[in-house]
Design an enzyme around this catalytic site. Sequence first.
Site, short mmCIF file in Angstrom:
data_model
loop_
_atom_site.label_atom_id
_atom_site.label_comp_id
_atom_site.label_asym_id
_atom_site.label_seq_id
_atom_site.Cartn_x
_atom_site.Cartn_y
_atom_site.Cartn_z
N GLU A 161 0.80 -1.24 0.00
CA GLU A 161 0.00 0.00 0.00
C GLU A 161 0.84 1.29 0.00
O GLU A 161 0.70 2.14 0.87
CB GLU A 161 -0.96 -0.03 1.19
CG GLU A 161 -1.89 -1.23 1.16
CD GLU A 161 -2.74 -1.39 2.42
OE1 GLU A 161 -2.65 -0.53 3.32
OE2 GLU A 161 -3.51 -2.37 2.48
N ASN A 202 2.02 -4.66 -3.42
CA ASN A 202 0.62 -5.00 -3.20
C ASN A 202 -0.15 -3.75 -2.79
O ASN A 202 0.32 -2.97 -1.97
CB ASN A 202 0.57 -6.06 -2.07
CG ASN A 202 -0.78 -6.71 -1.89
OD1 ASN A 202 -1.36 -7.21 -2.84
ND2 ASN A 202 -1.27 -6.71 -0.66
N HIS A 238 -10.40 -5.82 -2.28
CA HIS A 238 -11.43 -5.70 -1.23
C HIS A 238 -12.58 -4.92 -1.87
O HIS A 238 -12.58 -3.69 -1.89
CB HIS A 238 -10.87 -4.98 -0.01
CG HIS A 238 -9.80 -5.74 0.70
ND1 HIS A 238 -10.05 -6.96 1.31
CD2 HIS A 238 -8.49 -5.47 0.90
CE1 HIS A 238 -8.92 -7.40 1.85
NE2 HIS A 238 -7.96 -6.53 1.62
N GLU A 266 -6.23 -10.44 -2.04
CA GLU A 266 -6.99 -10.32 -0.79
C GLU A 266 -8.49 -10.21 -1.06
O GLU A 266 -9.20 -9.42 -0.44
CB GLU A 266 -6.51 -9.11 0.02
CG GLU A 266 -5.03 -9.12 0.32
CD GLU A 266 -4.55 -7.93 1.15
OE1 GLU A 266 -5.40 -7.32 1.86
OE2 GLU A 266 -3.35 -7.61 1.11
N ASP A 268 -12.26 -10.14 -1.17
CA ASP A 268 -13.54 -10.34 -0.49
C ASP A 268 -14.52 -9.32 -1.07
O ASP A 268 -14.12 -8.31 -1.65
CB ASP A 268 -13.45 -10.25 1.04
CG ASP A 268 -12.71 -9.02 1.56
OD1 ASP A 268 -12.74 -7.96 0.90
OD2 ASP A 268 -12.13 -9.11 2.65
#
Length: 450
Positions: A161, A202, A238, A266, A268
């Site tokens: 990030e 990432n 996300h 990641e 979701d």
Amino acid sequence: MRSLRTGLSLASLLSGLAMLGTLLVTAPAAHAADAPLRDLADAKGKVMGTAVTGSKLTGTYGEIAGREFNALTPGNAMKWGSVEPTRGNFNWAEADRIVDFAEAHGQQVRGHTLVWHSQNPSWLTNGSWTPAQLSQLMNDHIALEVGRYKGRLATWDVVNEPFNEDGTYRQTLWYNGLGADYIAQALTAARAADPSAKLYINDYNVEGVNAKSTALYDLVKSLKERGVPIDGVGLQAHLILGQVPSTLQQNIQRFADLGVDVAITELDIRMQLPATDAKLTQQAADYKSVLSACVAVARCVGVTVWGFTDSDSWIPDTFPGQGAATPYDENYAPKPAYHAIAEALGGTTTPPTDACTATYSVTSQWNTGFTGQVRIACSGASLSSWKAGWTFGAGQRITQAWNATCTQSGAAVTCSNASYNGTVPNGGSVTFGFNGSWSGSNPVPAVTLG
């Protein structure tokens, strides 16, 4: 199409009854995909991973984690604050447990994460460091952690990030202390510590083409041109229900065209609670879109979900009122999203044992004829089409049907959905009926659903 088989027999129905009871037929089907997700992913040369909590890798949680996934990511166990909470005192227990579990189950491990602005120990964030000291701290941390697992981890999220939403660099301990080149320094240190591991940057909100993903693209391009070791980019994903970026596959492809791998790291897909059938159906479509975009690009190496069960998800604590973001519910039952993932990977799925039932009833009967009805209902899974079949055992003949197209050849009857009722959503049902003739006896046949 999902298929399930049911069957029962009853004693012959007495003639002249005006109303008969119902027969409940429950489908004996597997609780998940016909093949584990990891096998489907392996067949396509992809990773299907999940983030895990090491202390939970027992019982049902451990069984699903080992069976369904070919890669694991420690959710928190490898972050700096976890492994070195006080300076010089290390806790590797959970990280070691995850790596050991993965090796025992033939899984690869994605190390997460080495250099980040969050979940750092207070001794690090509260310290007053010169640039030289900060640089040494970072180098030493990477050398120690990556070196500990040298040769055992497939990939590392080296830098996590680094960007703001507008594509500028995030103001962090690392950026403010070392400048933008902290990223190149971290990657170089990681390569020295384990030359065989794939090294990633990432970030989140970089799934579609936008200012943030373009900044990441420009950075990776620059690093490649400079000869800095960079093997891939991680798109966290996300996502919010119904908001899969339309440019996802295009974005994956443009990074791949730079000569790096791409991973969805990641995934979701959260929703406002409570979860409804309509929301779960949309979520399944969203999961399938993400998986399909990765499958379509050769250098998209795979997809990792950020926890596979809602009971282990970070969403409710971070986004109050939202949740149900993962492929399994809190009781470890696969949701429509699970089946959508399997389908995107080329598999077929079967609903859970108690997910779909067929209720066969004779609603009226007279001396030469009867009226029958079949109700198909699902709870915990869904069907996109259906076909009911049976073989009459006493010469019965169907004379008329409604809400289905029925044909009879000899004693064999097949009824398929009409154009308007093929879908049986989770929590929904459809009913079709028919008239028939009988003579002598009218036994209830065994029914199959497909």
